[in-house]
Each structure stands twice: as structure tokens, then as C-alpha cells.
Design a protein around this motif. Structure first.
Motif, short mmCIF file in Angstrom:
data_model
loop_
_atom_site.label_atom_id
_atom_site.label_comp_id
_atom_site.label_asym_id
_atom_site.label_seq_id
_atom_site.Cartn_x
_atom_site.Cartn_y
_atom_site.Cartn_z
N MET A 60 0.83 -1.20 0.00
CA MET A 60 0.00 0.00 0.00
C MET A 60 0.87 1.25 0.00
SD MET A 60 -3.46 -0.48 2.23
CE MET A 60 -3.92 1.21 1.81
N SER A 61 0.48 2.23 -0.80
CA SER A 61 1.23 3.48 -0.87
C SER A 61 1.01 4.31 0.39
CB SER A 61 0.79 4.29 -2.10
OG SER A 61 -0.54 4.76 -1.93
N ARG A 62 1.94 5.19 0.67
CA ARG A 62 1.79 6.10 1.81
C ARG A 62 0.55 6.98 1.61
NH1 ARG A 62 7.53 8.85 3.05
NH2 ARG A 62 6.25 9.82 4.66
N ARG A 63 0.30 7.37 0.37
CA ARG A 63 -0.86 8.20 0.08
C ARG A 63 -2.15 7.49 0.45
NH1 ARG A 63 -4.02 12.09 0.38
NH2 ARG A 63 -5.19 12.73 -1.44
N ASN A 64 -2.29 6.23 0.07
CA ASN A 64 -3.51 5.50 0.38
C ASN A 64 -3.64 5.20 1.87
OD1 ASN A 64 -4.90 5.43 -2.04
ND2 ASN A 64 -3.79 3.63 -2.79
N LYS A 65 -2.53 4.98 2.55
CA LYS A 65 -2.59 4.82 4.00
C LYS A 65 -3.14 6.10 4.64
CE LYS A 65 1.39 1.71 4.33
NZ LYS A 65 2.78 1.59 4.82
N ARG A 66 -2.68 7.23 4.15
CA ARG A 66 -3.14 8.50 4.69
C ARG A 66 -4.63 8.70 4.45
NH1 ARG A 66 0.13 11.75 1.93
NH2 ARG A 66 1.84 11.08 3.28
N ILE A 67 -5.09 8.33 3.27
CA ILE A 67 -6.53 8.44 2.97
C ILE A 67 -7.35 7.60 3.94
CG2 ILE A 67 -8.30 7.78 1.28
CD1 ILE A 67 -6.30 8.63 -0.92
N VAL A 68 -6.92 6.37 4.14
CA VAL A 68 -7.63 5.47 5.07
C VAL A 68 -7.69 6.08 6.46
CG1 VAL A 68 -7.52 3.25 6.28
CG2 VAL A 68 -7.12 3.35 3.80
N LYS A 69 -6.55 6.49 6.97
CA LYS A 69 -6.48 6.96 8.36
C LYS A 69 -7.27 8.24 8.57
CE LYS A 69 -1.93 6.36 8.62
NZ LYS A 69 -0.56 6.32 9.18
N ASN A 70 -7.14 9.19 7.65
CA ASN A 70 -7.85 10.46 7.83
C ASN A 70 -9.36 10.31 7.72
OD1 ASN A 70 -5.61 12.10 8.34
ND2 ASN A 70 -5.23 12.45 6.17
N THR A 71 -9.83 9.56 6.74
CA THR A 71 -11.28 9.42 6.57
C THR A 71 -11.87 8.55 7.68
OG1 THR A 71 -10.93 7.58 5.00
CG2 THR A 71 -11.24 9.79 4.07
N TYR A 72 -11.19 7.47 8.04
CA TYR A 72 -11.71 6.60 9.10
C TYR A 72 -11.75 7.35 10.43
CZ TYR A 72 -12.40 2.47 12.03
OH TYR A 72 -12.92 1.56 12.92
N ALA A 73 -10.63 8.01 10.77
CA ALA A 73 -10.57 8.70 12.06
C ALA A 73 -11.63 9.78 12.16
CB ALA A 73 -9.18 9.30 12.27
N TYR A 74 -11.83 10.53 11.07
CA TYR A 74 -12.86 11.56 11.12
C TYR A 74 -14.24 10.94 11.34
CZ TYR A 74 -16.28 15.03 10.08
OH TYR A 74 -17.38 15.83 10.19
N ALA A 75 -14.57 9.90 10.56
CA ALA A 75 -15.88 9.26 10.69
C ALA A 75 -16.07 8.67 12.09
CB ALA A 75 -16.04 8.17 9.62
N ASP A 76 -15.00 8.11 12.64
CA ASP A 76 -15.06 7.50 13.97
C ASP A 76 -15.30 8.56 15.04
OD1 ASP A 76 -14.47 5.31 15.95
OD2 ASP A 76 -12.77 6.60 16.40
#
Length: 263
Positions: A62-78
Motif C-alpha cells: 500500500m502506498s503512503r498516500r492511500n494509508k493516509r486516505i484510510v487513516k484520515n477518513t476513518y478517524a474523522y468518521a469515527d
């Protein structure tokens, strides 16, 4: 499948964000105090992370960019869904809010369910419950990737046991007055850079005060549990509302994220 269209999802996101900003202002001093804890900087370099009350493991590649997308969107929704629906009786509304906010940021939902969890054993630990749920979701991923995601989930939880600071950060977000609410996710990226995320969430309620969450043994008869199962995909081209998520999370970043590495 989410029944909102993009315009409705965008409006929903904006309304939630406005309410969350107001609530965060009231809760600010308490949340900011957590940021004083010195934790490793989150740089999207490692293959597992704490993101609020979520634990995520990334498949190699997984690219660093996609990791960042996952973490930012998940954390906000959570975080947003917890702020907006904090009550024990609001668990279904909270889960639906979490999914709607992921949809609003560009994720496509392929499967989801929120049901009561019935243990097949008299004794249980929440890490085993979470893995059981994630295994079930990952099993719906086609080909060998499903099995690979199960392995990542197991390695992520095993590595977390050796990271006491990460466990403490996670429990700050997961513990609630009547029990706990948390998620375990595993992600992969395909050759077209599309990300698939299998998400298992656990909600449990107790009649006693609770300070520990995941590596504690319980009698199954003493715990009322609910499980959320969901499978999502996203491609960077479909990403929406990222800047808003990042801006909201910026002041909380040290209090929300921590990376670690499965071995």
C-alpha cells in the motif's frame, strides 16, 4: 448499500462537521490534554496504526498516500459519529453515521450489517471477538486477498500486544461509561491503486466500570455485545472532503494517531 446520493452525502457531511466543531469547542480542554502525551510521529510509513478507537493493518504494497486516505477518513468518521451519537441507546445511529461519513468522503459500501454478537465460548477476549468479525468480512474478498487480509489482521493484533503506548491511546478513545466501542480494519491496494477495507466493529456493554478493552478476558454471560461488519472500496479519484477531514483532525493528530509495525 448507502441510499444517499453524492449531493445528500455532501450536505450530511457539512451538517455533521458543523455540529462536531461546536461539540469539540466544548470538549476542547479535555481532548487537548491528551495531545500532551509524546507518541511516535505518524508518517504513514508503517503497516499498522491506531486511529482514534480504530486499529488498522495494511497489506504490504500500500502506498503512503492511500494509508493516509484510510487513516484520515476513518478517524474523522469515527470521532464524529462518537461525538454526535455518544449514548448507549444510540449505537445503531452511531454505526449508520460512521458509514454515511465514509460514503461522504468517497468510499463505496459493498456490504454492511449491525447485529448482536453471540459468543460460542464461556470465556472471551475482545481481540478474539474483533478478529472473528474481521475474518468474516475479509472472507468476502475475492481470491487469495481475503486470506492475506486475515493474516494481516492477526499480525496487527499480535503486534499491538507489544505496544503499550498504542494500547493506552486506543483505550482512551474506545472506553465509554457503559463499556466500549471500537473497530478493527484491514486494507489492501490492488494494481489499479484501488483500496479495499474490511471493517469489523465491536460494541459491548457492561454493568460495571471498565478501563481496559481489548486484551482482557470476560465471561460471555456478563457482556452484551454487538458487531458491525462492512466492506468498502475507494480510489483516490473518488476521494471527497479530504481537506475538511484533515483540518478537523489537525489539532487532534497527536491525540488520535500512532503507528506501529507487525512483525
Amino acid at each position: 448499500m448507502n441510499k444517499m446520493n453524492e449531493a445528500e452525502a455532501s450536505l450530511y457531511f457539512d451538517q455533521c462537521l458543523e455540529q462536531c466543531r461546536a461539540k469539540l469547542e466544548l470538549a476542547g480542554p479535555k481532548i487537548q490534554a491528551r495531545s500532551a502525551v509524546k507518541l511516535p510521529i505518524d508518517r504513514d510509513e508503517l503497516n499498522a496504526a491506531i486511529m482514534g478507537s480504530g486499529i488498522v493493518g495494511f497489506l504490504e504494497g500500500m502506498s503512503r498516500r492511500n494509508k493516509r486516505i484510510v487513516k484520515n477518513t476513518y478517524a474523522y468518521a469515527d470521532i464524529a459519529s462518537k461525538l454526535l451519537f455518544p449514548g448507549k441507546a444510540e449505537k445503531v445511529a452511531r454505526y449508520e453515521c460512521f458509514k454515511k461519513l465514509l460514503f461522504a468522503t468517497g468510499w463505496t459500501e459493498y456490504h454492511s450489517a449491525f447485529t448482536q454478537y453471540k459468543s460460542s465460548t464461556a470465556k472471551l477476549t475482545m481481540d478474539n471477538v474483533a478478529l472473528d468479525i474481521v475474518y468474516s468480512v475479509a472472507g468476502g474478498v475475492a481470491g487469495s486477498a481475503g486470506g492475506a487480509l486475515k493474516v494481516v489482521a492477526e499480525k496487527t493484533i499480535e503486534a499491538l500486544k507489544k505496544q503499550p503506548d498504542a494500547v493506552k491511546l486506543f483505550e482512551r478513545h474506545a472506553v465509554e461509561s457503559s463499556g466500549a466501542n471500537f473497530g478493527v480494519s484491514v486494507c489492501k491496494q490492488d494494481e489499479d491503486a484501488e483500496v479495499t477495507m474490511a471493517v469489523g466493529t465491536v460494541r459491548y456493554d457492561l454493568s460495571v466500570n471498565n478501563t481496559k478493552v481489548i486484551f482482557v478476558e470476560w465471561n460471555s454471560s456478563d457482556v452484551e455485545m454487538y458487531q458491525g461488519k462492512a466492506l468498502f472500496t475507494i480510489h483516490e479519484e473518488d476521494l471527497r472532503k479530504e481537506a475538511e477531514c484533515i483540518k478537523y483532525l489537525d489539532d487532534l493528530r497527536e491525540a488520535v494517531f500512532m503507528e506501529f509495525s507487525p512483525v
